[in-house]
Structures are given as structure tokens and as C-alpha cells.
Design a protein around this motif. Sequence first.
Motif, PDB file in Angstrom:
ATOM      1  N   GLU A  43      -6.601   6.452  -0.229  1.00 32.02           N
ATOM      2  CA  GLU A  43      -6.192   7.684  -0.915  1.00 32.02           C
ATOM      3  C   GLU A  43      -4.694   7.679  -1.206  1.00 32.02           C
ATOM      4  OE1 GLU A  43      -7.378  10.981   1.465  1.00 32.02           O
ATOM      5  OE2 GLU A  43      -9.531  10.623   1.218  1.00 32.02           O
ATOM      6  N   VAL A  44      -3.895   7.222  -0.243  1.00 28.34           N
ATOM      7  CA  VAL A  44      -2.446   7.181  -0.433  1.00 28.34           C
ATOM      8  C   VAL A  44      -2.075   6.193  -1.533  1.00 28.34           C
ATOM      9  CG1 VAL A  44      -0.267   6.494   0.663  1.00 28.34           C
ATOM     10  CG2 VAL A  44      -1.864   7.986   1.871  1.00 28.34           C
ATOM     11  N   PHE A  45      -2.736   5.037  -1.567  1.00 24.77           N
ATOM     12  CA  PHE A  45      -2.488   4.077  -2.646  1.00 24.77           C
ATOM     13  C   PHE A  45      -2.751   4.724  -4.004  1.00 24.77           C
ATOM     14  CE2 PHE A  45      -3.504   0.038   0.061  1.00 24.77           C
ATOM     15  CZ  PHE A  45      -2.345   0.258   0.786  1.00 24.77           C
ATOM     16  N   SER A  46      -3.859   5.447  -4.108  1.00 22.59           N
ATOM     17  CA  SER A  46      -4.208   6.106  -5.359  1.00 22.59           C
ATOM     18  C   SER A  46      -3.142   7.114  -5.768  1.00 22.59           C
ATOM     19  CB  SER A  46      -5.570   6.795  -5.211  1.00 22.59           C
ATOM     20  OG  SER A  46      -5.943   7.444  -6.409  1.00 22.59           O
ATOM     21  N   GLN A  47      -2.661   7.891  -4.810  1.00 23.83           N
ATOM     22  CA  GLN A  47      -1.631   8.887  -5.097  1.00 23.83           C
ATOM     23  C   GLN A  47      -0.323   8.226  -5.525  1.00 23.83           C
ATOM     24  OE1 GLN A  47      -1.498  11.031  -1.414  1.00 23.83           O
ATOM     25  NE2 GLN A  47      -3.595  11.807  -1.629  1.00 23.83           N
ATOM     26  N   LEU A  48       0.066   7.170  -4.840  1.00 25.94           N
ATOM     27  CA  LEU A  48       1.323   6.492  -5.163  1.00 25.94           C
ATOM     28  C   LEU A  48       1.281   5.818  -6.525  1.00 25.94           C
ATOM     29  CD1 LEU A  48       2.162   4.864  -1.712  1.00 25.94           C
ATOM     30  CD2 LEU A  48       3.427   6.708  -2.811  1.00 25.94           C
ATOM     31  N   LEU A  49       0.130   5.245  -6.870  1.00 23.75           N
ATOM     32  CA  LEU A  49       0.004   4.493  -8.117  1.00 23.75           C
ATOM     33  C   LEU A  49      -0.430   5.367  -9.283  1.00 23.75           C
ATOM     34  CD1 LEU A  49      -1.690   1.299  -6.633  1.00 23.75           C
ATOM     35  CD2 LEU A  49       0.685   1.532  -7.407  1.00 23.75           C
ATOM     36  N   GLY A  50      -0.844   6.586  -8.988  1.00 24.06           N
ATOM     37  CA  GLY A  50      -1.218   7.512 -10.051  1.00 24.06           C
ATOM     38  C   GLY A  50      -2.491   7.143 -10.768  1.00 24.06           C
ATOM     39  N   THR A  51      -3.419   6.497 -10.068  1.00 24.52           N
ATOM     40  CA  THR A  51      -4.690   6.117 -10.683  1.00 24.52           C
ATOM     41  C   THR A  51      -5.736   5.952  -9.593  1.00 24.52           C
ATOM     42  OG1 THR A  51      -5.780   4.500 -12.152  1.00 24.52           O
ATOM     43  CG2 THR A  51      -4.233   3.622 -10.543  1.00 24.52           C
ATOM     44  N   HIS A  52      -6.999   6.057  -9.960  1.00 21.04           N
ATOM     45  CA  HIS A  52      -8.065   5.808  -8.993  1.00 21.04           C
ATOM     46  C   HIS A  52      -8.107   4.326  -8.678  1.00 21.04           C
ATOM     47  CE1 HIS A  52     -11.908   5.969  -6.948  1.00 21.04           C
ATOM     48  NE2 HIS A  52     -12.335   4.987  -7.734  1.00 21.04           N
ATOM     49  N   VAL A  53      -8.124   3.979  -7.396  1.00 27.01           N
ATOM     50  CA  VAL A  53      -8.216   2.588  -6.983  1.00 27.01           C
ATOM     51  C   VAL A  53      -9.525   2.371  -6.245  1.00 27.01           C
ATOM     52  CG1 VAL A  53      -5.703   2.383  -6.827  1.00 27.01           C
ATOM     53  CG2 VAL A  53      -7.017   2.947  -4.769  1.00 27.01           C
ATOM     54  N   GLN A  54      -9.944   1.125  -6.162  1.00 28.26           N
ATOM     55  CA  GLN A  54     -11.232   0.792  -5.551  1.00 28.26           C
ATOM     56  C   GLN A  54     -11.030  -0.233  -4.438  1.00 28.26           C
ATOM     57  OE1 GLN A  54     -14.025  -0.905  -8.284  1.00 28.26           O
ATOM     58  NE2 GLN A  54     -15.660  -1.125  -6.775  1.00 28.26           N
ATOM     59  N   ARG A  55     -11.424   0.105  -3.219  1.00 30.44           N
ATOM     60  CA  ARG A  55     -11.329  -0.820  -2.097  1.00 30.44           C
ATOM     61  C   ARG A  55     -12.493  -1.793  -2.179  1.00 30.44           C
ATOM     62  NH1 ARG A  55      -8.458  -0.026   2.692  1.00 30.44           N
ATOM     63  NH2 ARG A  55      -6.514  -0.430   1.723  1.00 30.44           N
ATOM     64  N   LEU A  56     -12.188  -3.068  -2.286  1.00 27.54           N
ATOM     65  CA  LEU A  56     -13.216  -4.097  -2.430  1.00 27.54           C
ATOM     66  C   LEU A  56     -13.571  -4.784  -1.117  1.00 27.54           C
ATOM     67  CD1 LEU A  56     -11.890  -5.838  -5.671  1.00 27.54           C
ATOM     68  CD2 LEU A  56     -13.578  -3.999  -5.503  1.00 27.54           C
ATOM     69  N   ALA A  57     -12.606  -4.887  -0.221  1.00 30.92           N
ATOM     70  CA  ALA A  57     -12.840  -5.600   1.038  1.00 30.92           C
ATOM     71  C   ALA A  57     -11.822  -5.132   2.058  1.00 30.92           C
ATOM     72  CB  ALA A  57     -12.718  -7.111   0.825  1.00 30.92           C
ATOM     73  N   THR A  58     -12.200  -5.203   3.343  1.00 30.63           N
ATOM     74  CA  THR A  58     -11.270  -4.838   4.412  1.00 30.63           C
ATOM     75  C   THR A  58     -11.414  -5.805   5.579  1.00 30.63           C
ATOM     76  OG1 THR A  58     -12.825  -3.326   5.526  1.00 30.63           O
ATOM     77  CG2 THR A  58     -11.384  -2.369   3.833  1.00 30.63           C
ATOM     78  N   ILE A  59     -10.306  -6.067   6.238  1.00 27.61           N
ATOM     79  CA  ILE A  59     -10.322  -6.888   7.442  1.00 27.61           C
ATOM     80  C   ILE A  59     -11.170  -6.216   8.510  1.00 27.61           C
ATOM     81  CG2 ILE A  59      -8.869  -7.817   9.305  1.00 27.61           C
ATOM     82  CD1 ILE A  59      -6.609  -8.065   7.233  1.00 27.61           C
ATOM     83  N   ALA A  60     -11.127  -4.879   8.551  1.00 30.06           N
ATOM     84  CA  ALA A  60     -11.877  -4.126   9.555  1.00 30.06           C
ATOM     85  C   ALA A  60     -13.377  -4.367   9.456  1.00 30.06           C
ATOM     86  CB  ALA A  60     -11.585  -2.630   9.423  1.00 30.06           C
ATOM     87  N   HIS A  61     -13.861  -4.711   8.265  1.00 28.75           N
ATOM     88  CA  HIS A  61     -15.290  -4.954   8.074  1.00 28.75           C
ATOM     89  C   HIS A  61     -15.615  -6.443   8.023  1.00 28.75           C
ATOM     90  CE1 HIS A  61     -15.101  -0.684   6.851  1.00 28.75           C
ATOM     91  NE2 HIS A  61     -16.317  -0.653   7.333  1.00 28.75           N
ATOM     92  N   GLY A  62     -14.687  -7.269   8.481  1.00 26.00           N
ATOM     93  CA  GLY A  62     -14.974  -8.690   8.597  1.00 26.00           C
ATOM     94  C   GLY A  62     -14.491  -9.555   7.460  1.00 26.00           C
ATOM     95  N   ASP A  63     -13.839  -8.981   6.460  1.00 20.31           N
ATOM     96  CA  ASP A  63     -13.302  -9.781   5.365  1.00 20.31           C
ATOM     97  C   ASP A  63     -11.975 -10.407   5.790  1.00 20.31           C
ATOM     98  OD1 ASP A  63     -15.245  -9.121   3.139  1.00 20.31           O
ATOM     99  OD2 ASP A  63     -14.578  -7.110   3.677  1.00 20.31           O
ATOM    100  N   GLY A  64     -11.583 -11.469   5.120  1.00 17.34           N
ATOM    101  CA  GLY A  64     -10.349 -12.142   5.494  1.00 17.34           C
ATOM    102  C   GLY A  64      -9.103 -11.402   5.068  1.00 17.34           C
ATOM    103  N   VAL A  65      -9.225 -10.561   4.041  1.00 20.36           N
ATOM    104  CA  VAL A  65      -8.093  -9.855   3.453  1.00 20.36           C
ATOM    105  C   VAL A  65      -8.543  -8.461   3.053  1.00 20.36           C
ATOM    106  CG1 VAL A  65      -6.395  -9.878   1.567  1.00 20.36           C
ATOM    107  CG2 VAL A  65      -7.181 -12.037   2.537  1.00 20.36           C
ATOM    108  N   CYS A  66      -7.677  -7.464   3.231  1.00 22.98           N
ATOM    109  CA  CYS A  66      -7.946  -6.138   2.665  1.00 22.98           C
ATOM    110  C   CYS A  66      -7.580  -6.199   1.183  1.00 22.98           C
ATOM    111  CB  CYS A  66      -7.101  -5.065   3.346  1.00 22.98           C
ATOM    112  SG  CYS A  66      -7.511  -4.769   5.079  1.00 22.98           S
ATOM    113  N   THR A  67      -8.544  -5.922   0.312  1.00 23.18           N
ATOM    114  CA  THR A  67      -8.335  -6.053  -1.125  1.00 23.18           C
ATOM    115  C   THR A  67      -8.633  -4.743  -1.824  1.00 23.18           C
ATOM    116  OG1 THR A  67      -9.034  -8.371  -0.976  1.00 23.18           O
ATOM    117  CG2 THR A  67      -8.921  -7.404  -3.177  1.00 23.18           C
TER     118      THR A  67
END
Length: 279
Positions: A215-239
Motif C-alpha cells: 500500500e505504501v509503495f502504491s501511495q509513494l508511486l501514485g499508481t496501483h502496484v501489484q505484488r508478484l512474489a514475496t520472500i515470506a511466501h518462499g520466493d527468492g525475491v520480493c517482486t
Amino acid sequence: MREYAQQPEAESAPGSVLPAGEGDGHRATRDRVARSILDHGPSSAADLATRLGLTSAAVRRHLDGLAAAGLVDAREQRVYGSRGRGRPAKVFALTESGRDAFYQAYDQLAADALRWISEAVGGGKAGEEAVTAFARARFGRQGERYRDALEQAGEGTRTEALAQALSADGYAATVRRVPSGASPAAPVGAQLCQHHCPVAHIAEQFPQLCEAETEVFSQLLGTHVQRLATIAHGDGVCTTYVPAPGAASSAGVRPLPGAVPTAGTSTPSEPASARRNLA
């Protein structure tokens, strides 16, 4: 060759990555090497030497010890675009065991605190909302520190400015430009990649942390962003996918293989529909 003169080392922090049998000075220096990789992401021996004020030979000795203990592993540094002659640089990254050595004590304290917040308001939906409120406040304060840097950046470089701000806080963030749709003529969006997440183990239990950060990324960038992957869910990189201005949709976008080693832009050789493989 010997290490450069260093300031006296403080006692190792909780989660020392070396066994107690090592000499205190040796253990503290090796912990600094591991901590630098944790804070800055996969690093070459030369990068570590410059960052820590050690000789390359000294850094390699510590890396050998960390690798023998299963705490770091070596990998080939990915290079996008044209590459000069010679073998690709080798970088060192923390293994899951290496991350756990740092996270264990702090994770338990953080998890207990969030669980207490949830239970203090009665648990259930009220508890989830309380944790969400905490996460939004926490990442909101972090975002306010980034706002000036993003406002000073040009319209097309705000994502890079965010990556640089995140990297300064130890997230080892990079940016990769990608087509925003199936058509090569479509506007170019970006994938914001965080190669390190200091709250990954807590976010496994409390996904509100990842949601609030997005949510903070979206607010800072002024656009809707989409989380594709997270380290917390076992991915190698948060994307996180950041659509280009005027892009109709981010649907169908997937994380691209690999990661760019420094914050900046590149044109990927793989199509946006490339199969996910971030480990």
C-alpha cells in the motif's frame, strides 16, 4: 596478507553466525561479513572488502568459513545486456540457515509483540485489524522518510528513487524494466525487486506486513502496484510490478528470472510471460 586495522569490535549481537569455539575477534569479523551480505544482498568479495575495510584475502577466508558452515553460498552474478570478456563475477548470498542465524531471536520478540496486540483487542477479526493498523503505521512512517526523494525524482525515475531509498535501509532493492503487456509496443513498466526483507519470517505469520508495505509503495508511486512474489511466501525475491503511465493493466505479468545486481534499469531478454523462477 593481513586485515586492515579496525576499530575494537563490540560483543557479537544475538544470532551470531559462528560457533562459540571461534575466537571473539575472528567471530565478530566474520559476523560483520555475514551481516553486510544480509544488509546489502548478494555481494562479491571485492564489494565486501571495500565496504568493511578489509583485504580481499581476509574477506575470502571468512567467506570460506561461512560457506563451510552452510551459511553462505556462491553464485554467478547475473548480467543483463552486453557483457565484457572474462568469467562472470562470483557473488555470495546468505543461505536460509544464514538468515535464520540472524533472525531467530528478533523474530520471536516481534512475533510475540504482534500476537499480544492481536489478543489484547480480543483476537479474531478485531485482532487482525489491530495488526493491520500497526503495519500501516509502521510502513507509513518509513514511507514518509522516502517521500522527499521520490518527489525530487523525475516522472520516469520514481521507481529507481524508491529502490535507492529501500537499499539505504538494507533491502537491497533493484529495478528492472519490463514490457507491461504482450505487445512489444506496449508501455514499459518496472519490477521493483527487494533481495532482502528484514521482516520476512514475521510476515509468514502476519501477511498484513506485506500488504501494508505494498500500500505504501502504491501511495509513494501514485499508481496501483501489484505484488508478484514475496520472500515470506518462499520466493527468492520480493517482486512488485509498477505499471507504466498509461498502461491499461498489469494482468498476466510474472516475475522474470534472476535479478539485476544494482538499482537501475535494463531491458530484459526474456518476455514478460517468462516462467517464474526467482530462487
